[in-house]
Enzyme design. Structure first.
Site, PDB file in Angstrom:
ATOM      1  N   LYS A 278       0.546  -1.069   0.033  1.00 55.55           N
ATOM      2  CA  LYS A 278      -0.475   0.049  -0.006  1.00 55.55           C
ATOM      3  C   LYS A 278       1.147   0.907   0.101  1.00 55.55           C
ATOM      4  CE  LYS A 278      -3.525   2.753  -0.052  1.00 55.55           C
ATOM      5  NZ  LYS A 278      -4.924   2.312   1.323  1.00 55.55           N
TER       6      LYS A 278
ATOM      7  N   LYS B 252      17.852  11.085 -25.741  1.00 61.64           N
ATOM      8  CA  LYS B 252      17.682  12.376 -26.604  1.00 61.64           C
ATOM      9  C   LYS B 252      16.385  13.599 -26.496  1.00 61.64           C
ATOM     10  CE  LYS B 252      16.029  12.047 -30.340  1.00 61.64           C
ATOM     11  NZ  LYS B 252      14.490  11.920 -30.603  1.00 61.64           N
TER      12      LYS B 252
END
Length: 307
Positions: free
Chosen positions: A170, A240
């Site tokens: 959780k 890039k």
């Protein structure tokens, strides 16, 4: 089955109501008796203390706001432990601390009682509509024998390991969700400052490769299978792209902390000579730092995705 329910707040009120709707008799307690009135009107019985709830019920659920409150309800002077004995079961539905729930389990085990951590995911609307996932850590036989009871307020019951495992899952789930929110805020400010209407941007992102597939399904092909050498999209090209985004952000004066950190990780991975591997190979840097190796057999992943 007679069930106890403690904590009738934002989440608990709906889960308790769904248990009643499923035909289970309830014993309830909350710091505000007024919160229990709808349940009492539907036939629930009020208990003045958590100890009284445990004494009257076969199984007790707690849905509470903080670890400190869970600890007080479980181990305090009038807490559940006072009535814990062989055959009694506690499911803590709270978003808790793994350390706290393990301490509680140890104390109950000494009395012959069983504790499972069972935090839920789905929010208030899921609690109301029974569209909840329950992450259960603890004794597997207890999970199996109470799964029908858990289904009274949830549509997914997942056993995830020994005590504390549900809480770990959780915390990981909630943490990654909010991290994603921060990243989304960054790219939306970039897009809108860059001249794109926010509705058009939202629609475009939803229809792109990231938006079209389930986030965690996408991890199976490279990260979870530890397969980075046949790239779906190379690190060099991904580096890039993120570089162009962060460069454009600087031109616009948009701070992008999450994107900057991501670019730094990708740059470090590129410096390792990993440019022609899959772009997710940068995720290995965190594994190296922690000494945690993550790898699931490809066939197991296929079965999970197709199951």
């Amino acid at each position: 089955m007679k069930a106890g329910f403690i904590g009738l707040g934002t989440m608990g009120q709906h889960m308790a109501a769904n248990l009643q709707a499923a035909g289970h008799d309830l014993v309830v307690h909350d710091v505000r008796r007024a919160a229990a009135e709808p349940h009492l009107a539907a036939g629930a019985v009020w208990a003045d203390t958590p100890a009284e709830v445990m004494a009257a019920a076969d199984v007790v659920f707690t849905s509470l706001p903080t670890p400190a409150v869970v600890e007080e309800v479980a181990l305090g002077p009038s807490g559940l432990l006072q009535s814990a004995q062989q055959g009694k079961v506690l499911f803590d539905l709270s978003t808790n601390s793994p350390t706290t729930v393990r301490q509680i389990e140890q104390a109950f085990r000494a009395r012959g009682a069983v504790v499972c951590d069972a935090p839920v995911s789905g929010g208030p609307s899921g609690a109301r509509t029974r569209k909840l996932s329950v992450y259960v850590g603890g004794d597997r036989d207890t999970f199996d024998s109470h799964r029908d009871l858990l289904s009274g307020f949830s549509d997914e019951q997942l056993y995830v390991g020994p005590i504390g495992s549900g809480t770990v899952v959780k915390l990981a789930h909630n943490c990654v969700g909010y991290m994603i929110n921060v990243a989304i805020a960054e790219v939306f400010t970039l897009g809108v400052r860059g001249g794109v209407d926010p509705l058009d941007l939202w629609h475009a992102l939803r229809m792109g490769s990231v938006g079209r597939r389930r986030t965690f399904d996408a991890l199976a092909t490279q990260f979870l299978s530890h397969s980075f050498d046949v790239p779906a999209f190379s690190l060099r090209l991904a580096h890039k792209d993120v570089g162009l985004a962060t460069e454009f952000a600087r031109e616009l004066g948009i701070p992008m902390r999450m994107a900057g950190l991501t670019f730094a990780e990708m740059t470090e991975a590129l410096a390792r000579g990993w440019g022609d591997r899959d772009s997710r190979v940068a995720m290995l840097l965190q594994e190296e730092r922690t000494g945690v190796h993550i790898e699931i057999p490809a066939e197991t992943l296929r079965q999970e995705l197709n199951g």
